[in-house]
Design a protein around this motif. Sequence first.
Motif, PDB file in Angstrom:
ATOM      1  N   ALA A  58       7.439   0.350   9.432  1.00 30.80           N
ATOM      2  CA  ALA A  58       7.479  -0.490  10.638  1.00 30.80           C
ATOM      3  C   ALA A  58       6.833   0.227  11.816  1.00 30.80           C
ATOM      4  N   ARG A  59       7.055   1.534  11.914  1.00 31.90           N
ATOM      5  CA  ARG A  59       6.451   2.295  13.019  1.00 31.90           C
ATOM      6  C   ARG A  59       4.933   2.305  12.880  1.00 31.90           C
ATOM      7  N   SER A  60       4.446   2.423  11.654  1.00 30.64           N
ATOM      8  CA  SER A  60       3.001   2.384  11.437  1.00 30.64           C
ATOM      9  C   SER A  60       2.430   1.036  11.869  1.00 30.64           C
ATOM     10  N   GLN A  61       3.094  -0.055  11.474  1.00 30.13           N
ATOM     11  CA  GLN A  61       2.608  -1.382  11.864  1.00 30.13           C
ATOM     12  C   GLN A  61       2.670  -1.582  13.376  1.00 30.13           C
ATOM     13  N   LEU A  62       3.686  -1.019  13.997  1.00 22.14           N
ATOM     14  CA  LEU A  62       3.760  -1.084  15.459  1.00 22.14           C
ATOM     15  C   LEU A  62       2.550  -0.388  16.069  1.00 22.14           C
ATOM     16  N   GLY A  63       2.247   0.820  15.592  1.00 19.16           N
ATOM     17  CA  GLY A  63       1.108   1.560  16.124  1.00 19.16           C
ATOM     18  C   GLY A  63      -0.206   0.833  15.916  1.00 19.16           C
ATOM     19  N   ILE A  64      -0.405   0.294  14.716  1.00 22.62           N
ATOM     20  CA  ILE A  64      -1.657  -0.402  14.410  1.00 22.62           C
ATOM     21  C   ILE A  64      -1.846  -1.602  15.325  1.00 22.62           C
ATOM     22  N   ASN A  65      -0.783  -2.341  15.563  1.00 20.25           N
ATOM     23  CA  ASN A  65      -0.921  -3.551  16.370  1.00 20.25           C
ATOM     24  C   ASN A  65      -0.984  -3.249  17.860  1.00 20.25           C
ATOM     25  N   LEU A  66      -0.380  -2.157  18.301  1.00 19.89           N
ATOM     26  CA  LEU A  66      -0.587  -1.719  19.681  1.00 19.89           C
ATOM     27  C   LEU A  66      -2.056  -1.351  19.892  1.00 19.89           C
ATOM     28  N   ARG A  82      -3.580  -0.723  23.509  1.00 16.71           N
ATOM     29  CA  ARG A  82      -2.572   0.215  24.015  1.00 16.71           C
ATOM     30  C   ARG A  82      -2.641   1.503  23.187  1.00 16.71           C
ATOM     31  N   ASP A  83      -3.745   2.208  23.396  1.00 10.57           N
ATOM     32  CA  ASP A  83      -4.109   3.278  22.479  1.00 10.57           C
ATOM     33  C   ASP A  83      -3.176   4.483  22.529  1.00 10.57           C
ATOM     34  N   GLN A  84      -2.705   4.863  23.705  1.00  6.10           N
ATOM     35  CA  GLN A  84      -1.885   6.061  23.809  1.00  6.10           C
ATOM     36  C   GLN A  84      -0.572   5.899  23.054  1.00  6.10           C
ATOM     37  N   GLU A  85       0.110   4.778  23.294  1.00  5.82           N
ATOM     38  CA  GLU A  85       1.368   4.562  22.576  1.00  5.82           C
ATOM     39  C   GLU A  85       1.110   4.385  21.085  1.00  5.82           C
ATOM     40  N   ALA A  86       0.020   3.722  20.745  1.00 10.20           N
ATOM     41  CA  ALA A  86      -0.334   3.552  19.331  1.00 10.20           C
ATOM     42  C   ALA A  86      -0.464   4.900  18.649  1.00 10.20           C
TER      43      ALA A  86
END
Length: 303
Positions: free
Chosen positions: A221-229, A234-238
């Motif tokens: 889920a964290r990976s999918q959050l990063g990919i979609n950010l 929203r590159d830094q948080e990604a």
Amino acid sequence: MTALRFWVCLVLAAAGLCAQSLDRAEALWKQGRYREANDAFRAAVAANPKNPDYHVRWGRFFLERFQPKDAEAEFNEALAIRKDHPGALLGLALVASESFDARAVKLAELALEADPKLVEARELLARLALEDTDHARAAAEADKALAISPDALDAMAVRATIDLLEDKPGTPWIRRILERNPRYGKAYETIGRFFVLNRRYEEGIAWFRKALEIAPELWSARSQLGINLMRLGRDQEAREHLEACYHNGHQDAATRNTLTLLDSYRNFETFRSGNVILKLHKREAALLRPYFEAETKRAMAVY
């Protein structure tokens, strides 16, 4: 001790050692000691190569650890021993589903022919139907899974997803999931994934965040959050989320490739104009910006 009793004891001891070896592999897997788990699975299979269950479990390990080809090989080994092994057929269906291969449905159906009570196969059919936006069939397959097991959490997640995609307020399914397992972030991850598949990115991101609130170490889920950010700029948080995944052993292709893409951004310039954000390679930016910016604004105005 007679010779017969001696050989019986020897066979029973060997069987016990094999079982212990498989149990050890499973325990190491749960502990996140993946290299040792792989070695333990290898030893267990080598000691009992004709047991299809051992091949299936090793295949599921490979599948979770982002090695679908190795997983497929083990599932096929199991089928060579027993041609209708339901776990092996389900494993192949799961491999196929990861690449949106149409064979996934047939393989899941074959697994159910071999074992009509295989809940995970029903849940997979529900997810596959939902991927095809066939809400009626997805609901029917989820209900069949729940008829087999009232605690089928992934089936409940599919039912919740259908309600939410159809903008039905107050879906009861999330409450039912959390009553059975208040830490089951996978349900929220499932919802987020389908919102993303329907191009509802902001809502998908919100559901991935909910998943991590109750299951912070749910790295998928964290990976999918990063990919979609990253998709929304929203590159830094990604990067923060994706690097956390990578350093904690979640190194699937999507995570690695997205980090590589983010690394490449050092070679790009970013331009903002109203609601348009352009990333253009430094060597081409001056030439391409006027054309891309104008065309992007025109397309957004039309659609």
